[in-house]
Design a protein around this motif. Structure first.
Motif, PDB file in Angstrom:
ATOM      1  N   TYR A 140      -2.728 -12.123  11.081  1.00 19.89           N
ATOM      2  CA  TYR A 140      -3.019 -10.873  10.377  1.00 19.89           C
ATOM      3  C   TYR A 140      -1.738 -10.105  10.057  1.00 19.89           C
ATOM      4  N   ASP A 141      -0.628 -10.822  10.024  1.00 18.72           N
ATOM      5  CA  ASP A 141       0.630 -10.196   9.625  1.00 18.72           C
ATOM      6  C   ASP A 141       0.578  -9.882   8.134  1.00 18.72           C
ATOM      7  N   ASP A 142       1.487  -9.049   7.682  1.00 16.40           N
ATOM      8  CA  ASP A 142       1.476  -8.583   6.292  1.00 16.40           C
ATOM      9  C   ASP A 142       1.519  -9.744   5.294  1.00 16.40           C
ATOM     10  N   TYR A 143       2.367 -10.730   5.573  1.00 16.47           N
ATOM     11  CA  TYR A 143       2.528 -11.854   4.648  1.00 16.47           C
ATOM     12  C   TYR A 143       1.239 -12.668   4.537  1.00 16.47           C
ATOM     13  N   SER A 144       0.635 -12.981   5.696  1.00 14.93           N
ATOM     14  CA  SER A 144      -0.588 -13.791   5.692  1.00 14.93           C
ATOM     15  C   SER A 144      -1.736 -13.074   4.986  1.00 14.93           C
ATOM     16  N   LEU A 145      -1.912 -11.782   5.289  1.00 16.48           N
ATOM     17  CA  LEU A 145      -2.981 -11.023   4.651  1.00 16.48           C
ATOM     18  C   LEU A 145      -2.731 -10.858   3.157  1.00 16.48           C
ATOM     19  N   SER A 146      -1.470 -10.713   2.799  1.00 17.01           N
ATOM     20  CA  SER A 146      -1.117 -10.592   1.381  1.00 17.01           C
ATOM     21  C   SER A 146      -1.535 -11.835   0.613  1.00 17.01           C
ATOM     22  N   ASN A 147      -1.250 -13.000   1.196  1.00 16.55           N
ATOM     23  CA  ASN A 147      -1.632 -14.258   0.539  1.00 16.55           C
ATOM     24  C   ASN A 147      -3.144 -14.458   0.530  1.00 16.55           C
ATOM     25  N   SER A 148      -3.794 -14.125   1.634  1.00  9.50           N
ATOM     26  CA  SER A 148      -5.245 -14.328   1.730  1.00  9.50           C
ATOM     27  C   SER A 148      -6.018 -13.444   0.764  1.00  9.50           C
ATOM     28  N   LEU A 149      -5.577 -12.199   0.628  1.00 14.54           N
ATOM     29  CA  LEU A 149      -6.320 -11.220  -0.176  1.00 14.54           C
ATOM     30  C   LEU A 149      -5.792 -11.080  -1.602  1.00 14.54           C
ATOM     31  N   GLY A 150      -4.628 -11.680  -1.865  1.00 18.89           N
ATOM     32  CA  GLY A 150      -4.074 -11.602  -3.217  1.00 18.89           C
ATOM     33  C   GLY A 150      -3.565 -10.226  -3.584  1.00 18.89           C
ATOM     34  N   ILE A 151      -2.999  -9.519  -2.607  1.00 17.45           N
ATOM     35  CA  ILE A 151      -2.436  -8.196  -2.854  1.00 17.45           C
ATOM     36  C   ILE A 151      -1.014  -8.157  -2.280  1.00 17.45           C
ATOM     37  N   THR A 152      -0.257  -7.134  -2.622  1.00 18.56           N
ATOM     38  CA  THR A 152       1.120  -7.045  -2.157  1.00 18.56           C
ATOM     39  C   THR A 152       1.183  -6.680  -0.679  1.00 18.56           C
ATOM     40  N   GLU A 153       2.306  -7.023  -0.044  1.00 17.41           N
ATOM     41  CA  GLU A 153       2.499  -6.680   1.359  1.00 17.41           C
ATOM     42  C   GLU A 153       2.535  -5.168   1.561  1.00 17.41           C
ATOM     43  N   SER A 154       3.068  -4.448   0.589  1.00 17.65           N
ATOM     44  CA  SER A 154       3.118  -2.989   0.710  1.00 17.65           C
ATOM     45  C   SER A 154       1.702  -2.409   0.705  1.00 17.65           C
ATOM     46  N   ARG A 155       0.803  -3.018  -0.064  1.00 16.81           N
ATOM     47  CA  ARG A 155      -0.581  -2.531  -0.069  1.00 16.81           C
ATOM     48  C   ARG A 155      -1.267  -2.892   1.252  1.00 16.81           C
ATOM     49  N   VAL A 156      -0.938  -4.054   1.791  1.00 17.03           N
ATOM     50  CA  VAL A 156      -1.484  -4.435   3.091  1.00 17.03           C
ATOM     51  C   VAL A 156      -1.097  -3.404   4.142  1.00 17.03           C
ATOM     52  N   ARG A 157       0.166  -2.998   4.146  1.00 18.49           N
ATOM     53  CA  ARG A 157       0.646  -2.018   5.127  1.00 18.49           C
ATOM     54  C   ARG A 157      -0.065  -0.677   4.936  1.00 18.49           C
ATOM     55  N   SER A 158      -0.286  -0.299   3.682  1.00 21.32           N
ATOM     56  CA  SER A 158      -0.988   0.950   3.407  1.00 21.32           C
ATOM     57  C   SER A 158      -2.436   0.881   3.905  1.00 21.32           C
ATOM     58  N   LEU A 159      -3.087  -0.244   3.695  1.00 18.74           N
ATOM     59  CA  LEU A 159      -4.468  -0.420   4.166  1.00 18.74           C
ATOM     60  C   LEU A 159      -4.543  -0.447   5.685  1.00 18.74           C
ATOM     61  N   LYS A 160      -3.529  -1.022   6.318  1.00 14.81           N
ATOM     62  CA  LYS A 160      -3.496  -1.039   7.783  1.00 14.81           C
ATOM     63  C   LYS A 160      -3.419   0.388   8.336  1.00 14.81           C
ATOM     64  N   GLU A 161      -2.631   1.222   7.685  1.00 13.34           N
ATOM     65  CA  GLU A 161      -2.527   2.624   8.108  1.00 13.34           C
ATOM     66  C   GLU A 161      -3.875   3.318   7.968  1.00 13.34           C
ATOM     67  N   ARG A 162      -4.509   3.153   6.817  1.00 15.21           N
ATOM     68  CA  ARG A 162      -5.795   3.799   6.566  1.00 15.21           C
ATOM     69  C   ARG A 162      -6.867   3.265   7.520  1.00 15.21           C
ATOM     70  N   LYS A 163      -6.832   1.960   7.769  1.00 18.20           N
ATOM     71  CA  LYS A 163      -7.813   1.359   8.671  1.00 18.20           C
ATOM     72  C   LYS A 163      -7.709   1.955  10.070  1.00 18.20           C
ATOM     73  N   GLN A 164      -6.466   2.099  10.576  1.00 18.11           N
ATOM     74  CA  GLN A 164      -6.281   2.614  11.932  1.00 18.11           C
ATOM     75  C   GLN A 164      -6.687   4.083  12.037  1.00 18.11           C
ATOM     76  N   LEU A 165      -6.525   4.827  10.948  1.00 14.27           N
ATOM     77  CA  LEU A 165      -6.919   6.236  10.943  1.00 14.27           C
ATOM     78  C   LEU A 165      -8.440   6.399  10.878  1.00 14.27           C
ATOM     79  N   GLN A 166      -9.092   5.568  10.074  1.00  7.32           N
ATOM     80  CA  GLN A 166     -10.532   5.727   9.851  1.00  7.32           C
ATOM     81  C   GLN A 166     -11.385   4.843  10.766  1.00  7.32           C
TER      82      GLN A 166
END
Length: 230
Positions: free
Chosen positions: A54-80
């Motif tokens: 579930y590192d940024d690179y793996s999730l980026s490849n799995s979901l087809g989104i950028t690593e920066s967006r993965v990091r942003s989603l991780k922040e939002r996920k932990q908050l919500q």
């Protein structure tokens, strides 16, 4: 790319989460960003439960989104939708054996891949009046050695040392500068004492003192590796 398969219980939990936000007189009120966060939270918790990367690179490849967006989603996920088994102190301590000492910059450096862990570590540092050396690499945490050792001391919630250890610490002094620093450490003023010892003390004295402080096994291993590189 391997297809992700969710089990029956995961599907029920996901539907219940959606139903709770749509069928209680709030249909259509969720923003797209909130929907994305909920779906991302479901996906990353699936990865955690199944032991999938579930590192940024793996999730980026799995979901087809950028690593920066993965990091942003991780922040939002932990908050919500905070992960119930997340403990930032334990997670950080697990990384300490991988710490490196940059002899040129005189900084301890640790690679922290999780954006939320980095935020929690930095908050703890600032909260205690220390500071880290911020730079452009979002995954690199680095700070002065005295701050790092004080951070480890605080993380392990060490409340001073016993009288027998105090005596052993004081016996290590080889000159007046070391004696002054060791008196501070023995009295419980670890942060001030270790800072003075790193300036005036011999490497062997520093190593001997840190070996006497009751750090946990993971912390002690990381600290020993750093001292060897001084």
């Amino acid at each position: 790319m391997e297809t992700v398969t969710f089990g029956p219980e995961e599907k029920v939990e996901f539907f219940d989460a959606i139903a709770d936000r749509y069928f209680n007189r709030n249909f259509g009120t969720m923003l797209k960003a909130d929907i994305d966060t909920l779906i991302f939270s479901t996906y990353i918790e699936h990865c955690l439960k199944k032991g999938l990367p579930y590192d940024d690179y793996s999730l980026s490849n799995s979901l087809g989104i950028t690593e920066s967006r993965v990091r942003s989603l991780k922040e939002r996920k932990q908050l919500q939708y905070p992960y119930e088994n997340y403990n930032w102190k334990d997670a950080f301590i697990d990384l300490i054996p991988n710490a490196k000492y940059n002899d040129v910059k005189k900084l301890v450096q640790i690679n922290i891949g999780d954006v939320n862990l980095m935020k929690d570590v930095r908050h703890f540092v600032y909260e205690n009046g220390w500071f880290d050396e911020f730079q452009l690499n979002p995954r690199l945490f680095q700070c002065r050695l005295d701050y790092f050792l004080a951070l480890c001391y605080k993380l392990d919630e060490i409340d001073g040392v016993g009288d027998d250890v105090k005596e052993k610490i004081l016996e290590l002094a080889k000159n007046e500068q070391e004696k002054s620093a060791l008196k501070k450490i023995a009295s419980g003023a670890f942060e001030d004492g270790i800072k003075a010892l790193l300036v005036a003390g011999a490497k062997v004295t520093i190593a001997q003192v840190l070996a006497l402080i009751p750090f946990g096994a993971a912390l002690q291993k990381g600290i020993n590796m750093l001292i060897e590189k001084l």
